[in-house]
Motif scaffolding. Sequence first.
Motif, PDB file in Angstrom:
ATOM      1  N   LEU A 144       0.970  -1.145   0.018  1.00 44.13           N
ATOM      2  CA  LEU A 144      -0.043  -0.045   0.060  1.00 44.13           C
ATOM      3  C   LEU A 144       0.759   1.370   0.065  1.00 44.13           C
ATOM      4  O   LEU A 144       0.707   2.368  -0.778  1.00 44.13           O
ATOM      5  CB  LEU A 144      -0.905   0.111   1.186  1.00 44.13           C
ATOM      6  N   VAL A 145       1.922   1.309   0.901  1.00 44.25           N
ATOM      7  CA  VAL A 145       2.725   2.538   0.844  1.00 44.25           C
ATOM      8  C   VAL A 145       3.774   2.595  -0.215  1.00 44.25           C
ATOM      9  O   VAL A 145       4.015   3.484  -0.661  1.00 44.25           O
ATOM     10  CB  VAL A 145       3.264   2.639   2.420  1.00 44.25           C
ATOM     11  N   ASN A 146       4.376   1.679  -0.387  1.00 40.71           N
ATOM     12  CA  ASN A 146       5.419   1.622  -1.501  1.00 40.71           C
ATOM     13  C   ASN A 146       5.184   1.592  -2.842  1.00 40.71           C
ATOM     14  O   ASN A 146       5.667   2.182  -3.627  1.00 40.71           O
ATOM     15  CB  ASN A 146       6.424   0.285  -1.295  1.00 40.71           C
ATOM     16  N   ASN A 147       3.861   0.876  -2.985  1.00 43.07           N
ATOM     17  CA  ASN A 147       3.514   0.816  -4.466  1.00 43.07           C
ATOM     18  C   ASN A 147       2.296   1.466  -4.789  1.00 43.07           C
ATOM     19  O   ASN A 147       2.275   2.163  -5.925  1.00 43.07           O
ATOM     20  CB  ASN A 147       3.360  -0.494  -5.155  1.00 43.07           C
ATOM     21  N   ASN A 148       1.317   1.766  -4.068  1.00 40.55           N
ATOM     22  CA  ASN A 148       0.068   2.223  -4.450  1.00 40.55           C
ATOM     23  C   ASN A 148      -0.143   3.639  -4.160  1.00 40.55           C
ATOM     24  O   ASN A 148      -1.155   4.254  -4.429  1.00 40.55           O
ATOM     25  CB  ASN A 148      -1.173   1.431  -3.788  1.00 40.55           C
ATOM     26  N   TRP A 149       0.749   4.155  -3.169  1.00 44.95           N
ATOM     27  CA  TRP A 149       0.637   5.375  -2.867  1.00 44.95           C
ATOM     28  C   TRP A 149       1.104   6.641  -3.753  1.00 44.95           C
ATOM     29  O   TRP A 149       2.328   6.680  -3.646  1.00 44.95           O
ATOM     30  CB  TRP A 149       1.079   5.788  -1.509  1.00 44.95           C
ATOM     31  N   ASN A 150       0.342   6.975  -4.896  1.00 41.80           N
ATOM     32  CA  ASN A 150       0.785   8.024  -5.766  1.00 41.80           C
ATOM     33  C   ASN A 150       0.869   9.037  -5.109  1.00 41.80           C
ATOM     34  O   ASN A 150       0.080  10.193  -5.694  1.00 41.80           O
ATOM     35  CB  ASN A 150       0.111   7.862  -7.202  1.00 41.80           C
ATOM     36  N   ARG A 151       1.707   9.698  -4.304  1.00 40.31           N
ATOM     37  CA  ARG A 151       1.778  10.807  -3.748  1.00 40.31           C
ATOM     38  C   ARG A 151       2.419  12.050  -4.800  1.00 40.31           C
ATOM     39  O   ARG A 151       1.976  13.259  -4.839  1.00 40.31           O
ATOM     40  CB  ARG A 151       3.016  10.922  -2.378  1.00 40.31           C
ATOM     41  N   SER A 152       3.209  11.789  -5.559  1.00 32.89           N
ATOM     42  CA  SER A 152       3.831  12.751  -6.690  1.00 32.89           C
ATOM     43  C   SER A 152       2.896  13.006  -7.618  1.00 32.89           C
ATOM     44  O   SER A 152       2.503  14.257  -7.989  1.00 32.89           O
ATOM     45  CB  SER A 152       5.204  12.256  -7.173  1.00 32.89           C
ATOM     46  N   VAL A 153       1.845  12.082  -8.115  1.00 41.99           N
ATOM     47  CA  VAL A 153       0.726  12.406  -8.993  1.00 41.99           C
ATOM     48  C   VAL A 153      -0.098  13.212  -8.440  1.00 41.99           C
ATOM     49  O   VAL A 153      -0.409  14.535  -8.783  1.00 41.99           O
ATOM     50  CB  VAL A 153       0.014  11.048  -9.498  1.00 41.99           C
ATOM     51  N   LEU A 154      -0.676  13.292  -6.769  1.00 39.18           N
ATOM     52  CA  LEU A 154      -1.271  14.226  -6.295  1.00 39.18           C
ATOM     53  C   LEU A 154      -0.931  15.632  -6.162  1.00 39.18           C
ATOM     54  O   LEU A 154      -1.416  16.460  -6.452  1.00 39.18           O
ATOM     55  CB  LEU A 154      -1.828  13.616  -4.898  1.00 39.18           C
ATOM     56  N   PHE A 155       0.491  15.375  -5.717  1.00 37.90           N
ATOM     57  CA  PHE A 155       1.097  16.832  -5.257  1.00 37.90           C
ATOM     58  C   PHE A 155       1.454  17.566  -6.712  1.00 37.90           C
ATOM     59  O   PHE A 155       1.303  18.811  -6.686  1.00 37.90           O
ATOM     60  CB  PHE A 155       2.369  16.789  -4.398  1.00 37.90           C
ATOM     61  N   ASN A 156       1.927  16.694  -7.715  1.00 40.10           N
ATOM     62  CA  ASN A 156       2.205  17.707  -8.916  1.00 40.10           C
ATOM     63  C   ASN A 156       0.996  18.206  -9.564  1.00 40.10           C
ATOM     64  O   ASN A 156       1.110  19.358 -10.123  1.00 40.10           O
ATOM     65  CB  ASN A 156       2.670  16.725  -9.992  1.00 40.10           C
ATOM     66  N   CYS A 157      -0.166  17.444  -9.517  1.00 40.35           N
ATOM     67  CA  CYS A 157      -1.576  17.931  -9.898  1.00 40.35           C
ATOM     68  C   CYS A 157      -2.116  19.219  -9.191  1.00 40.35           C
ATOM     69  O   CYS A 157      -2.576  20.225  -9.767  1.00 40.35           O
ATOM     70  CB  CYS A 157      -2.523  16.865 -10.055  1.00 40.35           C
ATOM     71  N   LEU A 158      -1.795  18.976  -7.806  1.00 35.57           N
ATOM     72  CA  LEU A 158      -2.286  20.043  -6.912  1.00 35.57           C
ATOM     73  C   LEU A 158      -1.568  21.434  -7.335  1.00 35.57           C
ATOM     74  O   LEU A 158      -2.011  22.546  -7.273  1.00 35.57           O
ATOM     75  CB  LEU A 158      -1.846  19.794  -5.490  1.00 35.57           C
ATOM     76  N   GLN A 159      -0.180  21.271  -7.628  1.00 34.91           N
ATOM     77  CA  GLN A 159       0.607  22.363  -7.806  1.00 34.91           C
ATOM     78  C   GLN A 159       0.408  23.189  -9.103  1.00 34.91           C
ATOM     79  O   GLN A 159       0.219  24.183  -9.142  1.00 34.91           O
ATOM     80  CB  GLN A 159       2.212  21.793  -8.149  1.00 34.91           C
ATOM     81  N   LYS A 160      -0.071  22.282 -10.086  1.00 36.64           N
ATOM     82  CA  LYS A 160      -0.615  22.711 -11.413  1.00 36.64           C
ATOM     83  C   LYS A 160      -1.639  23.472 -11.205  1.00 36.64           C
ATOM     84  O   LYS A 160      -1.992  24.812 -11.741  1.00 36.64           O
ATOM     85  CB  LYS A 160      -0.714  21.619 -12.379  1.00 36.64           C
ATOM     86  N   ARG A 161      -2.688  22.887 -10.500  1.00 40.04           N
ATOM     87  CA  ARG A 161      -3.974  23.798 -10.494  1.00 40.04           C
ATOM     88  C   ARG A 161      -4.074  24.911  -9.566  1.00 40.04           C
ATOM     89  O   ARG A 161      -4.659  25.939  -9.796  1.00 40.04           O
ATOM     90  CB  ARG A 161      -4.880  22.805  -9.780  1.00 40.04           C
ATOM     91  N   CYS A 162      -3.071  24.998  -8.498  1.00 36.31           N
ATOM     92  CA  CYS A 162      -2.843  26.040  -7.608  1.00 36.31           C
ATOM     93  C   CYS A 162      -2.141  27.118  -8.416  1.00 36.31           C
ATOM     94  O   CYS A 162      -2.418  28.291  -8.188  1.00 36.31           O
ATOM     95  CB  CYS A 162      -1.826  25.633  -6.522  1.00 36.31           C
ATOM     96  N   ASN A 163      -1.136  26.873  -9.287  1.00 34.66           N
ATOM     97  CA  ASN A 163      -0.645  27.850 -10.274  1.00 34.66           C
ATOM     98  C   ASN A 163      -1.669  28.429 -10.955  1.00 34.66           C
ATOM     99  O   ASN A 163      -1.548  29.555 -11.082  1.00 34.66           O
ATOM    100  CB  ASN A 163       0.439  27.312 -11.006  1.00 34.66           C
ATOM    101  N   ILE A 164      -2.592  27.842 -11.474  1.00 36.87           N
ATOM    102  CA  ILE A 164      -3.700  28.244 -12.353  1.00 36.87           C
ATOM    103  C   ILE A 164      -4.725  28.894 -11.774  1.00 36.87           C
ATOM    104  O   ILE A 164      -5.080  30.364 -12.195  1.00 36.87           O
ATOM    105  CB  ILE A 164      -4.307  27.070 -13.305  1.00 36.87           C
TER     106      ILE A 164
END
Length: 207
Positions: A144-164
């Motif tokens: 769950l933690v090592n393979n399924n937790w896509n933290r970078s996907v979440l935070f990268n998309c948050l950064q993009k949307r926050c910039n916009i």
Amino acid sequence: QQLAESKQIPLTFELSKTAIFVTYDETVFRDVDYQPLQNRVLSIDSNPNRTGWSVLEFNDDHSFRVVDSGIVEITDINNFNKNKRLKSSDPKKLKQTNKRRFEILEISKFLTEKAKHYKCCKLVAEELVISPKNHNKGKNFNRLVNNNWNRSVLFNCLQKRCNIDGIELIFVNPVYTSVIGNAVHGSDFPDPICAAIEVGRRGFFKY
């Protein structure tokens, strides 16, 4: 491509064997009409199965109230086929992976829309740096933690949307956010929201 190379449009294109990449400066599309309230923040407590979120409004005396809160959960997706040893190329496994990624992108959209709805000036998250390892809590927890937790996907998309949207995305030290959050707010909210409230408190006073 010719317009991009002649710098007539703010886009860059790149091809791979499986995808077409379009890169651009998100601030070009920023909503100039968005006027955030400087005393409101949306904060999140991110975990593999669920994300707790809260909207905090601060007063001049540094006290605050919880305007809204909630939990977004994807436990069912992470538990799907967890007891079956499927190869990464198996169609069922690929479907599950794509579904998880899609839902994470939808979560980022939901969170930024909430922040914009409540006119938050900041979106606050924990600064998580977790290397793949044996956490000594069983193979399902490690998966769950090592393979399924896509933290970078979440935070990268948050950064993009926050910039916009013109919202400041900041990260805070995650140490004891859950412990302190539950000690102070545990009688009123569940654990993920308690941790999110403590994350928001730290984020508002950062800098």
